[in-house]
Design a protein around this motif. Sequence first.
Motif, PDB file in Angstrom:
ATOM      1  N   CYS A  48      39.887  16.279  65.240  1.00 44.77           N
ATOM      2  CA  CYS A  48      40.074  17.349  64.252  1.00 44.77           C
ATOM      3  C   CYS A  48      40.769  16.819  63.004  1.00 44.77           C
ATOM      4  N   ILE A  49      41.769  15.967  63.187  1.00 43.82           N
ATOM      5  CA  ILE A  49      42.465  15.363  62.045  1.00 43.82           C
ATOM      6  C   ILE A  49      41.485  14.524  61.232  1.00 43.82           C
ATOM      7  N   LEU A  50      40.640  13.776  61.923  1.00 41.53           N
ATOM      8  CA  LEU A  50      39.622  12.970  61.253  1.00 41.53           C
ATOM      9  C   LEU A  50      38.687  13.869  60.437  1.00 41.53           C
ATOM     10  N   GLN A  51      38.250  14.971  61.020  1.00 45.13           N
ATOM     11  CA  GLN A  51      37.330  15.881  60.319  1.00 45.13           C
ATOM     12  C   GLN A  51      38.001  16.524  59.108  1.00 45.13           C
ATOM     13  N   ILE A  52      39.284  16.881  59.255  1.00 44.13           N
ATOM     14  CA  ILE A  52      40.014  17.446  58.120  1.00 44.13           C
ATOM     15  C   ILE A  52      40.066  16.423  56.985  1.00 44.13           C
ATOM     16  N   GLY A  53      40.368  15.191  57.316  1.00 46.49           N
ATOM     17  CA  GLY A  53      40.406  14.140  56.293  1.00 46.49           C
ATOM     18  C   GLY A  53      39.064  13.939  55.631  1.00 46.49           C
ATOM     19  N   GLU A  54      38.012  14.033  56.413  1.00 53.12           N
ATOM     20  CA  GLU A  54      36.659  13.907  55.871  1.00 53.12           C
ATOM     21  C   GLU A  54      36.372  15.053  54.897  1.00 53.12           C
ATOM     22  N   LEU A  55      36.771  16.253  55.275  1.00 49.04           N
ATOM     23  CA  LEU A  55      36.539  17.419  54.429  1.00 49.04           C
ATOM     24  C   LEU A  55      37.330  17.348  53.125  1.00 49.04           C
ATOM     25  N   VAL A  56      38.552  16.846  53.190  1.00 46.56           N
ATOM     26  CA  VAL A  56      39.373  16.707  51.985  1.00 46.56           C
ATOM     27  C   VAL A  56      38.637  15.883  50.939  1.00 46.56           C
ATOM     28  N   GLY A  57      37.900  14.890  51.387  1.00 45.14           N
ATOM     29  CA  GLY A  57      37.124  14.063  50.470  1.00 45.14           C
ATOM     30  C   GLY A  57      36.001  14.819  49.784  1.00 45.14           C
ATOM     31  N   LYS A  58      35.647  15.985  50.288  1.00 41.47           N
ATOM     32  CA  LYS A  58      34.582  16.788  49.692  1.00 41.47           C
ATOM     33  C   LYS A  58      35.104  17.795  48.664  1.00 41.47           C
ATOM     34  N   LEU A  59      36.434  17.954  48.588  1.00 40.42           N
ATOM     35  CA  LEU A  59      37.004  18.842  47.574  1.00 40.42           C
ATOM     36  C   LEU A  59      36.799  18.221  46.192  1.00 40.42           C
ATOM     37  N   THR A  60      36.619  19.071  45.202  1.00 41.91           N
ATOM     38  CA  THR A  60      36.439  18.553  43.849  1.00 41.91           C
ATOM     39  C   THR A  60      37.761  17.965  43.335  1.00 41.91           C
ATOM     40  N   ASP A  61      37.635  17.015  42.434  1.00 34.89           N
ATOM     41  CA  ASP A  61      38.822  16.420  41.821  1.00 34.89           C
ATOM     42  C   ASP A  61      39.647  17.491  41.116  1.00 34.89           C
ATOM     43  N   ALA A  62      38.973  18.426  40.472  1.00 33.46           N
ATOM     44  CA  ALA A  62      39.671  19.494  39.751  1.00 33.46           C
ATOM     45  C   ALA A  62      40.500  20.343  40.724  1.00 33.46           C
ATOM     46  N   PHE A  63      39.924  20.660  41.861  1.00 32.40           N
ATOM     47  CA  PHE A  63      40.659  21.463  42.845  1.00 32.40           C
ATOM     48  C   PHE A  63      41.882  20.706  43.345  1.00 32.40           C
ATOM     49  N   ARG A  64      41.702  19.438  43.680  1.00 31.31           N
ATOM     50  CA  ARG A  64      42.839  18.643  44.172  1.00 31.31           C
ATOM     51  C   ARG A  64      43.924  18.542  43.106  1.00 31.31           C
ATOM     52  N   ALA A  65      43.525  18.395  41.857  1.00 31.76           N
ATOM     53  CA  ALA A  65      44.506  18.306  40.770  1.00 31.76           C
ATOM     54  C   ALA A  65      45.246  19.632  40.584  1.00 31.76           C
ATOM     55  N   GLN A  66      44.540  20.738  40.695  1.00 32.51           N
ATOM     56  CA  GLN A  66      45.157  22.060  40.543  1.00 32.51           C
ATOM     57  C   GLN A  66      46.059  22.404  41.719  1.00 32.51           C
ATOM     58  N   ASN A  67      45.868  21.761  42.835  1.00 32.80           N
ATOM     59  CA  ASN A  67      46.630  22.044  44.052  1.00 32.80           C
ATOM     60  C   ASN A  67      47.317  20.778  44.539  1.00 32.80           C
ATOM     61  N   SER A  68      47.994  20.143  43.613  1.00 32.09           N
ATOM     62  CA  SER A  68      48.578  18.830  43.902  1.00 32.09           C
ATOM     63  C   SER A  68      49.807  18.889  44.810  1.00 32.09           C
ATOM     64  N   ILE A  69      50.260  20.073  45.155  1.00 33.98           N
ATOM     65  CA  ILE A  69      51.400  20.200  46.069  1.00 33.98           C
ATOM     66  C   ILE A  69      51.037  19.691  47.470  1.00 33.98           C
ATOM     67  N   ILE A  70      49.749  19.721  47.785  1.00 32.80           N
ATOM     68  CA  ILE A  70      49.274  19.203  49.073  1.00 32.80           C
ATOM     69  C   ILE A  70      48.955  17.717  48.895  1.00 32.80           C
ATOM     70  N   PRO A  71      49.410  16.872  49.815  1.00 32.15           N
ATOM     71  CA  PRO A  71      49.173  15.423  49.691  1.00 32.15           C
ATOM     72  C   PRO A  71      47.753  15.048  50.140  1.00 32.15           C
ATOM     73  N   TRP A  72      46.789  15.394  49.321  1.00 31.01           N
ATOM     74  CA  TRP A  72      45.382  15.176  49.673  1.00 31.01           C
ATOM     75  C   TRP A  72      45.098  13.708  49.994  1.00 31.01           C
ATOM     76  N   ARG A  73      45.662  12.796  49.221  1.00 25.86           N
ATOM     77  CA  ARG A  73      45.423  11.365  49.465  1.00 25.86           C
ATOM     78  C   ARG A  73      45.934  10.942  50.834  1.00 25.86           C
ATOM     79  N   GLN A  74      47.108  11.449  51.200  1.00 24.22           N
ATOM     80  CA  GLN A  74      47.684  11.092  52.503  1.00 24.22           C
ATOM     81  C   GLN A  74      46.837  11.658  53.640  1.00 24.22           C
ATOM     82  N   ILE A  75      46.306  12.853  53.436  1.00 23.11           N
ATOM     83  CA  ILE A  75      45.444  13.451  54.463  1.00 23.11           C
ATOM     84  C   ILE A  75      44.199  12.592  54.643  1.00 23.11           C
ATOM     85  N   LYS A  76      43.616  12.181  53.534  1.00 24.44           N
ATOM     86  CA  LYS A  76      42.435  11.311  53.589  1.00 24.44           C
ATOM     87  C   LYS A  76      42.791   9.962  54.217  1.00 24.44           C
TER      88      LYS A  76
END
Length: 121
Positions: A48-76
């Motif tokens: 499940c953690i692997l799948q979540i990390g995979e999905l994070v990679g599908k979020l748009t750059d704009a979304f990740r930038a607007q929601n930078s409080i979440i450590p998207w890079r670390q999740i990936k």
Amino acid sequence: MKPLDRDMSVLRHIVSYCDQIEQTTEHFGNTYESFSASQIYRNAAALCILQIGELVGKLTDAFRAQNSIIPWRQIKAMRNIVAHSYGTVDPETTWEIICIDIPRLKNYCLLILTGSSAENP
């Protein structure tokens, strides 16, 4: 599919995997002892953690930038560790992710999906 629609779809899938982790802990027991003793438990959570990390990679750059409080890079990055460690992921680290990070991530995603303020997950 519009970028916002895609991001919302990805968030729903992330929440689904967070739910599956919760269900797994309910099934096997919500203790580190039960987690560390069961390879099946650890593998189910890691997938499940692997799948979540995979999905994070599908979020748009704009979304990740607007929601930078979440450590998207670390999740990936955790996805990459799980995917390429061949069973050597530290159980204590994984347990910490399950107990602390996954509930926070789920809460944050749900806040966004419901249109609530997502200032502080």
